[in-house]
Write an enzyme that holds these catalytic residues in place. Structure first.
Site, mmCIF file in Angstrom:
data_model
loop_
_atom_site.group_PDB
_atom_site.id
_atom_site.type_symbol
_atom_site.label_atom_id
_atom_site.label_comp_id
_atom_site.label_asym_id
_atom_site.label_seq_id
_atom_site.Cartn_x
_atom_site.Cartn_y
_atom_site.Cartn_z
ATOM 1 N N HIS A 309 0.854 -1.193 0.000
ATOM 2 C CA HIS A 309 0.000 0.000 0.000
ATOM 3 C C HIS A 309 0.882 1.232 0.000
ATOM 4 C CE1 HIS A 309 -3.151 2.838 1.131
ATOM 5 N NE2 HIS A 309 -3.975 1.916 0.674
ATOM 6 N N ASP A 366 -7.911 -5.506 0.273
ATOM 7 C CA ASP A 366 -8.462 -6.378 -0.765
ATOM 8 C C ASP A 366 -8.001 -7.824 -0.672
ATOM 9 O OD1 ASP A 366 -10.100 -4.572 -2.020
ATOM 10 O OD2 ASP A 366 -8.438 -3.679 -3.113
HETATM 11 N N1 ACO Z 1 4.211 -7.738 -4.722
HETATM 12 C C1 ACO Z 1 5.561 -7.705 -4.904
HETATM 13 N N2 ACO Z 1 6.314 -6.603 -4.765
HETATM 14 C C2 ACO Z 1 5.687 -5.465 -4.438
HETATM 15 C C3 ACO Z 1 4.291 -5.416 -4.244
HETATM 16 C C4 ACO Z 1 3.558 -6.588 -4.389
HETATM 17 N N3 ACO Z 1 2.229 -6.589 -4.218
HETATM 18 N N4 ACO Z 1 3.927 -4.143 -3.922
HETATM 19 C C5 ACO Z 1 5.055 -3.421 -3.924
HETATM 20 N N5 ACO Z 1 6.136 -4.219 -4.234
HETATM 21 C C6 ACO Z 1 7.554 -3.807 -4.263
HETATM 22 C C7 ACO Z 1 7.854 -2.986 -5.513
HETATM 23 O O1 ACO Z 1 8.297 -3.805 -6.573
HETATM 24 C C8 ACO Z 1 8.938 -2.077 -4.994
HETATM 25 O O2 ACO Z 1 10.138 -2.833 -4.924
HETATM 26 P P1 ACO Z 1 11.573 -2.116 -5.191
HETATM 27 O O3 ACO Z 1 11.719 -1.108 -4.095
HETATM 28 O O4 ACO Z 1 12.576 -3.223 -5.138
HETATM 29 O O5 ACO Z 1 11.467 -1.475 -6.555
HETATM 30 C C9 ACO Z 1 8.520 -1.763 -3.561
HETATM 31 O O6 ACO Z 1 7.749 -2.911 -3.157
HETATM 32 C C10 ACO Z 1 7.671 -0.509 -3.424
HETATM 33 O O7 ACO Z 1 6.543 -0.637 -4.287
HETATM 34 P P2 ACO Z 1 5.904 0.500 -5.154
HETATM 35 O O8 ACO Z 1 5.233 -0.085 -6.343
HETATM 36 O O9 ACO Z 1 6.917 1.582 -5.412
HETATM 37 O O10 ACO Z 1 4.836 1.054 -4.152
HETATM 38 P P3 ACO Z 1 3.644 2.015 -4.513
HETATM 39 O O11 ACO Z 1 3.332 2.753 -3.263
HETATM 40 O O12 ACO Z 1 3.925 2.816 -5.721
HETATM 41 O O13 ACO Z 1 2.445 1.014 -4.883
HETATM 42 C C11 ACO Z 1 0.670 -0.524 -4.656
HETATM 43 C C12 ACO Z 1 1.476 0.576 -3.980
HETATM 44 C C13 ACO Z 1 0.185 -0.041 -6.037
HETATM 45 C C14 ACO Z 1 -0.556 -0.817 -3.803
HETATM 46 C C15 ACO Z 1 1.546 -1.787 -4.809
HETATM 47 O O14 ACO Z 1 1.953 -2.237 -3.533
HETATM 48 C C16 ACO Z 1 0.840 -2.915 -5.578
HETATM 49 O O15 ACO Z 1 0.881 -2.930 -6.811
HETATM 50 N N6 ACO Z 1 0.179 -3.863 -4.833
HETATM 51 C C17 ACO Z 1 -0.605 -4.902 -5.473
HETATM 52 C C18 ACO Z 1 -1.947 -4.366 -5.952
HETATM 53 C C19 ACO Z 1 -2.888 -4.095 -4.806
HETATM 54 O O16 ACO Z 1 -3.083 -4.909 -3.927
HETATM 55 N N7 ACO Z 1 -3.530 -2.909 -4.849
HETATM 56 C C20 ACO Z 1 -4.565 -2.531 -3.895
HETATM 57 C C21 ACO Z 1 -4.085 -1.420 -3.007
HETATM 58 S S1 ACO Z 1 -5.314 -1.032 -1.817
HETATM 59 C C22 ACO Z 1 -6.458 -0.165 -2.659
HETATM 60 O O17 ACO Z 1 -6.188 0.592 -3.550
HETATM 61 C C23 ACO Z 1 -7.792 -0.357 -2.330
#
Ligand code: ACO
Length: 431
Positions: A309, A366
């Site tokens: 998140h 979720d």
């Molecule tokens: N699985 C694996 N790796 C992940 C995940 C994941 N679900 N989420 C983040 N990471 C990693 C990224 O690859 C990144 O790694 P790095 O630092 O080595 O490059 C690090 O964690 C930070 O992630 P970001 O994508 O920069 O975080 P951001 O804040 O931009 O994204 C998000 C947040 C979109 C929720 C992301 O965690 C994601 O895609 N999660 C899966 C989708 C999801 O569950 N979304 C629902 C969110 S809740 C809602 O909106 C209701």
């Protein structure tokens, strides 16, 4: 020593500087007001994805992502989940205070008496192919409400704004149920005003002309709780979209239709559908290890859906509540879903994996919600629609707050241009 009230930024190459005020809220870190930065220094700020940028002041919802705290109008989500109802929470989000009995009765009456869809709107559905995604139908139908209620709506008029809020909260379940029934070829059901909000929705979803529907109090309670947990989440992508569209003076139906499309993406509300698809793809608990490995592999675009998140770097408090509730609801409904075992194993494996620990990736709202929706007989394609019904309360509360805030301006970000410098047009034969 008193707290600093300003921050000074100096461009060392030009010596131009800007002394910027710090703006404090009631909770959370103070923000640097950069409104005069361009005038003072000739620079914009750059913040990809708005990781450090507050786009507005708001008194609706507060999140402390480090502590895992979520408050609606100051009330902890745990207390609202235990003691309140979705409709009461909707009132709270809109009006700022919990309703007295008479206020709630009046609100419930108003919502119950705006649940019908215009008969002409029903015809719009016939234009969709039967397998159209319900989110596509929902976005289109909500945008179409503008065509029915636009002429008599003045967005500058508080009573008109309130009526639009009531209409949206009331009609969203009717439209959502119609999306579902159209996709399976069932006749639409009219809303029953004698039922409570969630029961009315379940009735419109599942009642068939051939036999009476056995209403399940367990299902209604579970859905009401999920709606409370999804009702608002401050300036997330879809709410920010609603506000950006709203800042142009667009009507609330158009603004919320835009919010629905923003919610649909798998990085946001579409994650609940994606989580179930992922759990089904993993299939059995023994395949969890491979899934975790894939999620860590930067050459593989597989992510653990329902994990991570932007704001929560601790347990998402909503996920904690839903996790507990999943066991209870499945038990009470007598559902034995093997996907729950896969989800539990996946959570356990990720929470002790260095990759997820280091990045503070926890299950979000979720991760478990889809398992509950599935147990309630709601199909996967409808999961994000469920989210949209609940979030409508938050979206419209933000849209109203925006219109009530003096000095609101059109939202218009700047950019860093990385394209060509100016160049001359070349005739077709000389390219
Ligand atoms: N699985 C694996 N790796 C992940 C995940 C994941 N679900 N989420 C983040 N990471 C990693 C990224 O690859 C990144 O790694 P790095 O630092 O080595 O490059 C690090 O964690 C930070 O992630 P970001 O994508 O920069 O975080 P951001 O804040 O931009 O994204 C998000 C947040 C979109 C929720 C992301 O965690 C994601 O895609 N999660 C899966 C989708 C999801 O569950 N979304 C629902 C969110 S809740 C809602 O909106 C209701």
């Amino acid at each position: 020593m008193s707290d600093p009230k300003t921050v000074k930024l100096v461009d060392e190459s030009t010596q131009r500087s800007s002394t910027l005020p710090l703006v404090a809220g009631t909770l959370g870190p103070a923000c640097i007001d950069i409104g005069t930065l361009y005038k003072d220094t000739g620079h914009f700020t750059y913040d990809m994805g708005y990781g450090s940028t507050a786009s507005t002041k708001s008194a609706i919802t507060y999140i402390d992502g480090d502590q895992g705290v979520l408050l609606y109008r100051g009330y902890p989500i745990e207390q609202l989940a235990e003691k309140s109802s979705f409709l009461e929470v909707a009132y709270l989000l809109l009006n700022g205070e919990l309703p007295k009995a008479a206020e709630f009765a009046s609100f419930e009456h108003d919502v119950s008496h705006h649940t019908m869809m215009h008969e002409s709107l029903k015809n719009f559905f016939q234009g969709f192919h039967h397998d159209a995604h319900p989110m596509a139908m929902l976005a289109a139908a909500v945008a179409s409400l503008s065509a029915f209620y636009h002429d008599d709506l003045d967005v500058e008029n508080a009573a008109d704004r309130k009526l639009a809020a009531i209409r949206l909260i009331a009609k969203m379940p009717t439209i959502a149920a119609a999306c579902y029934r159209y996709s399976i070829g069932w006749p639409f059901r009219y809303p029953r005003n004698n039922l409570e909000y969630v029961d009315r929705f379940l009735h419109m979803m599942f009642e068939v002309p051939s036999e009476p529907l056995q209403m399940s109090p367990v299902a209604a309670k579970a859905l009401d709780l999920l709606f409370i947990l999804h009702a608002d989440h401050e300036q997330n992508a879809s709410t920010s979209t609603v506000r950006l569209v709203g800042s142009t003076g667009a009507n609330p139906y158009a603004s919320i239709a835009a919010g629905i499309t923003a919610l649909w993406g798998p990085a946001h509300g579409g994650a609940n559908e994606a989580v179930l698809a992922m759990l089904q793809e993993i299939g059995t608990a023994d395949k969890v290890e491979t899934a975790v490995k894939r999620a860590k592999d930067k050459n593989d675009n597989f992510r653990l859906m329902g994990f991570g998140h932007r704001v929560y770097k601790n347990f998402d408090p909503r996920a904690k509540i839903i996790r507990e509730m999943t066991h209870k609801v499945l038990g009470e409904l007598g559902v034995n879903d093997p996907l729950l075992e896969v989800a539990l194993k996946l959570e356990e494996a990720a929470l002790k994996d260095e990759y997820f620990v280091e990045r503070k990736l926890y299950p979000n709202v979720d991760f478990y919600s889809g398992i509950i929706y599935k147990a309630l007989g709601i199909p996967r394609e409808m999961f994000t629609v469920m989210f949209a019904i609940a979030r409508t309360a938050g979206w419209i509360a933000h849209w109203i707050e925006q219109h009530e805030t003096p000095g609101s301006r059109i939202g218009r970000p700047r950019q860093i241009y990385v394209g060509h410098d100016v160049r001359d047009y070349v005739a077709a034969g000389k390219r």
